[in-house]
Design an enzyme around this catalytic site. Structure first.
Site, mmCIF file in Angstrom:
data_model
loop_
_atom_site.group_PDB
_atom_site.id
_atom_site.type_symbol
_atom_site.label_atom_id
_atom_site.label_comp_id
_atom_site.label_asym_id
_atom_site.label_seq_id
_atom_site.Cartn_x
_atom_site.Cartn_y
_atom_site.Cartn_z
ATOM 1 C CG HIS A 1 -5.032 -9.270 -3.047
ATOM 2 N ND1 HIS A 1 -3.993 -8.683 -2.354
ATOM 3 C CD2 HIS A 1 -6.132 -8.512 -2.767
ATOM 4 C CE1 HIS A 1 -4.432 -7.624 -1.704
ATOM 5 N NE2 HIS A 1 -5.734 -7.501 -1.938
ATOM 6 C CG ASP B 1 -4.325 -4.458 -2.203
ATOM 7 O OD1 ASP B 1 -4.769 -4.534 -3.367
ATOM 8 O OD2 ASP B 1 -5.068 -4.424 -1.211
ATOM 9 C CG ASP C 1 -14.491 30.835 -9.357
ATOM 10 O OD1 ASP C 1 -13.242 30.828 -9.324
ATOM 11 O OD2 ASP C 1 -15.139 31.249 -10.326
ATOM 12 C CG HIS D 1 -6.354 -1.095 -3.229
ATOM 13 N ND1 HIS D 1 -6.718 0.215 -2.994
ATOM 14 C CD2 HIS D 1 -6.969 -1.824 -2.266
ATOM 15 C CE1 HIS D 1 -7.501 0.274 -1.940
ATOM 16 N NE2 HIS D 1 -7.672 -0.955 -1.472
ATOM 17 C CG HIS E 1 -2.227 -0.766 0.918
ATOM 18 N ND1 HIS E 1 -3.075 -0.478 -0.130
ATOM 19 C CD2 HIS E 1 -2.782 -1.831 1.553
ATOM 20 C CE1 HIS E 1 -4.090 -1.323 -0.132
ATOM 21 N NE2 HIS E 1 -3.932 -2.164 0.878
ATOM 22 C CG ASP F 1 -8.472 18.113 -18.570
ATOM 23 O OD1 ASP F 1 -8.911 17.906 -17.420
ATOM 24 O OD2 ASP F 1 -8.384 19.246 -19.071
ATOM 25 C CG ASP G 1 -9.665 17.029 -13.742
ATOM 26 O OD1 ASP G 1 -9.627 17.637 -14.830
ATOM 27 O OD2 ASP G 1 -8.685 16.913 -12.984
#
Length: 739
Positions: free
Chosen positions: A293, A209, A691, A242, A182, A653, A651
């Site tokens: 796992h 993981d 903002d 994960h 992890h 990009d 988001d």
């Protein structure tokens, strides 16, 4: 006669002294037993707090992904909401490897002369792999050109490996097996220090993981991949739950890569998605020990797992997509769930975000992915019938003979059933946990996989002629734990996972006798400076801090529950009523009466708790947030991680910014998911608050920090804490017939 002391007096004095000594010993023994009992109780509730919140986060992430998948399949293709999230469901695109390699090309990336990190040449050498370890130990960063080059070589190597690696021990060679890391580089470095680095004489199996939660996930991957390239027959990597781009969105790995590699982070993440899908699923040692796992279920079959196309499962949370030919002759993706027979999805997707048709929430947001998969199977079985009912609408222009249509539909149905069965095999392998009772039931705590009992283990080992299962996936206080008559060994290698001193890490060595030899450790130097009592106290305080965050994030629900006991509206409740009210909201099964002094210090008046004073000690405060509804702020804080996950999906990009319009659509998605009304005016107030420079875009990091839980005595910051999962209130949504 003399005045001496008689023997009788001496006897009585001796008796009294003996009685006093015995009483003292009994008191000391009683005190010690009470101390041990209290210590054990604290240890148990501390551990329970940590694990409950960790698993609730995983459950929430699976629910969110199922919800978004439902939107993809039921919203109009041109809808704004669908466009925002569609890119995370395009990860199984069928594309030639050569085309991907051109996309991941590193040759146009120049390494500046001022770069002081390690330089790599290929084929990689042992010295370069060791040098990479030393560079990361000294906090240096590998240049993005070398990162892409190393990842490309790893991708090529993994594509040559089978789904299940089969390796052997010998008299001069023990195999070392490591559990979850992890992103905790200190643990990996300590393992290499104690056990030496991989070599021809020192083989390793790393059991998944590798990433998320820790701050050095990419460094761990690069080290493991470099040794895999140098010693392909001695280093073996299994996939964990994960190693999944959907999970990475929530638990930090995506953010880590984009922070460290701002310019080429998107390409690195895309290549890692491909690599994760090609990681082997399991390793068998000497035909007797299975290393995987998560675990198994009553349907797990190594023969099926050995032949699946593992690279199709880019995310194990959803069956892979298959390709159809559109009417225009273009190849398009379609999900293999809900209705696999429908070749014209636009026929089904007539609902917009504002006008969702009533559905059973169990169809997409059950506690268990196992339950969610049942719907897939039903859809596949009914595929022929559905195709027949819709033939008059969908096939007006193309009308092949009846027998050809039936044969094609039957073949497609069988293929769909096969894919779903394979998917469930992989899901169980990555997400399951053992339990003490016999049987096999859906894993409702995590939301995916199953719980399996000793009888399932016995049957599985007998069918496959095995003697031991080594798995990871669960944090254990000692770093390991045997169960099922010592036939299942859980191994966890990330020490101090929840907090400094919370747990040890461990790895295991297997020789030709296949008897596990376990080595424990703790990577933090701080542990050596603390006493046992100090270490336990630190861990307890950390758990209580996380618990207070969860409690106060449910302020409104707690107020309603407590007021049911305060019928005269006095503002006071007794401790037992307070404990009952808190448990009715939190559902954590904790000893609340015992925890009262830590959670509600100094708020007792004549044996009664002043709950208004208790809540006033903590408030959610932000910049210019006074004009925003307090219940909305609580909701924001409570589902902070879910909201951040949606933001990072929107988001697309990976810029760290989203437009005002996308911000509004994000809140609409969240409002539908949580079944709550968020008006446009409320969203506008949030925009004004966030903002501040009025540039028309929202900085995700600023937004997540704008509202936080603050204590009048201490600040409860989440930061990069692993406890970013939403709490158990999400389970309330499961029984809802409508969204």
């Amino acid at each position: 006669m003399g005045c001496g002391v008689s023997k009788s007096d001496q006897f009585h004095k001796g008796s009294r002294k003996a009685v006093t000594t015995i009483r003292s010993a009994v008191l000391i023994q009683r005190w010690y037993r009470q101390y041990i009992a209290r210590t054990e109780m604290k240890r148990r509730y501390t551990w329970h707090i940590f694990q409950s919140i960790e698993y609730s986060g995983e459950q929430a992430q699976i629910k969110l992904y199922n919800f978004l998948g439902y939107l993809m399949d039921n919203f109009t293709p041109a809808s704004n909401e669908r466009n925002l999230i569609s890119h995370i469901f395009r990860e199984n695109e069928v594309c030639r490897d050569a085309e991907w390699e051109r996309y991941f090309c590193y040759k146009n990336i120049e390494v500046p002369e001022i770069y002081s990190g390690p330089h790599l040449t290929f084929p990689l050498t042992v010295e370069q792999a060791v040098g990479l370890v030393e560079a990361f130990r000294n906090k240096k960063q590998l240049h993005s050109r070398y990162v892409l080059q190393l990842l490309l070589e790893t991708w090529r190597q993994l594509r040559m490996l089978p789904n299940i690696n089969r390796i052997s021990t010998c008299q001069s060679k023990e195999i070392t097996i490591c559990g979850d890391l992890h992103g905790q580089l200190d643990d990996l470095l300590l393992i290499f220090y104690k056990n030496d680095m991989p070599s021809l004489e020192n083989p390793y199996v790393f059991n998944g993981d590798f990433v998320d939660r820790g701050k050095d996930s990419i460094e761990i991957l690069l080290i493991l991949f470099s040794f895999l390239l140098v010693y392909p027959s001695e280093v073996h990597l299994n996939r964990g739950n994960h190693e999944d781009h959907i999970i990475n969105l929530r638990y930090g790995f995506t953010k880590e890569v984009l922070t460290k590699y701002k310019l080429h982070g998107k390409r690195i993440l895309k290549l890692l998605q491909k690599i994760f899908s090609w990681l082997p699923l399991a390793t068998v040692i000497d035909q007797k020990v299975l290393v995987l796992h998560g675990g198994i279920s009553d349907t797990t079959d190594l023969a099926i797992l050995a032949r699946v196309d593992r690279h199709n499962y880019v995310s194990a949370l959803r069956p892979p997509k298959k390709r159809h030919q559109s009417s225009a002759g273009m190849s398009i993706d379609s999900d293999m769930d809900l209705d696999t027979s429908c070749r014209h999805k636009s026929f089904l997707r007539q609902n917009s975000l504002a006008f969702l048709k009533p559905i059973n929430r169990q169809s997409f947001q059950n506690r268990s992915l196992q339950d969610f998969s049942d719907r897939l199977k039903v859809s596949a079985v009914e595929e022929v019938e559905i195709s027949g009912r819709r033939r008059s609408i969908l096939d007006k222009d193309i009308n092949p003979p009846e027998n050809e249509r039936t044969a094609a539909a039957s073949s497609e149905s069988l293929n769909s059933l096969t894919v779903v069965d394979e998917w469930k095999q992989i899901l169980d392998l990555l997400w399951s946990d053992p339990m003490t009772q016999d049987g096999c039931v859906p894993n409702e705590v995590r939301g995916g996989g199953c719980y399996w009992g000793p009888d399932v283990t016995e049957d599985f080992l007998n069918r496959h002629n095995l003697q031991l299962i080594i798995r990871s996936h669960e944090c254990k206080q000692e770093g390991y734990e045997f169960c099922h008559n010592r036939k299942v060994l859980t191994l966890f290698s990330a020490s101090n996972y929840y907090d400094v001193g919370s747990n040890r890490g461990a790895y295991v060595k297997l020789g030709p006798d296949l008897v596990p030899y376990l080595i424990q450790y703790q990577a933090s130097s701080m542990i050596r400076e603390l006493t046992v009592r100090q270490s336990a106290g630190r861990t307890e305080r950390s758990a209580l801090k996380v618990l207070r965050e969860q409690v106060f994030a449910h302020k409104s629900d707690l107020l309603c529950a407590i007021k049911r006991f305060d019928r005269n509206n006095t503002g006071l409740v007794c401790v037992s009523d307070w404990a009952s009210a808190v448990e009715s909201v939190m559902h954590l099964g904790l000893p609340w009466r015992m925890l009262r002094s830590q959670l509600v210090p100094g708020k007792i008046h004549g044996g009664m708790i002043d709950y208004h004073e208790w809540f006033n000690e903590l408030a959610i405060k932000g910049v210019n947030a006074d004009h925003i509804d307090q219940s909305l702020l609580e909701t924001l804080y409570r589902h902070r991680s879910t909201l951040e996950t949606i933001f990072r999906i929107v988001d697309y990009d990976n810029s760290g910014f989203i437009s005002i319009e996308d911000f509004q659509q994000t809140w609409k998605l969240l409002s539908v998911y949580l079944k709550m009304e968020i008006t446009d005016d409320t969203i506008a107030d949030l925009i004004v608050t966030i903002d501040r420079n009025q540039d028309g875009s929202i900085d995700i990091e600023e937004f997540m920090e704008a509202f936080r839980l603050t204590d009048k005595k201490s600040r409860l910051e989440r930061g990069r804490s692993m406890f970013m999962g939403t709490a158990t209130d999400l389970t309330k949504l499961d029984g809802d017939p409508n969204i």
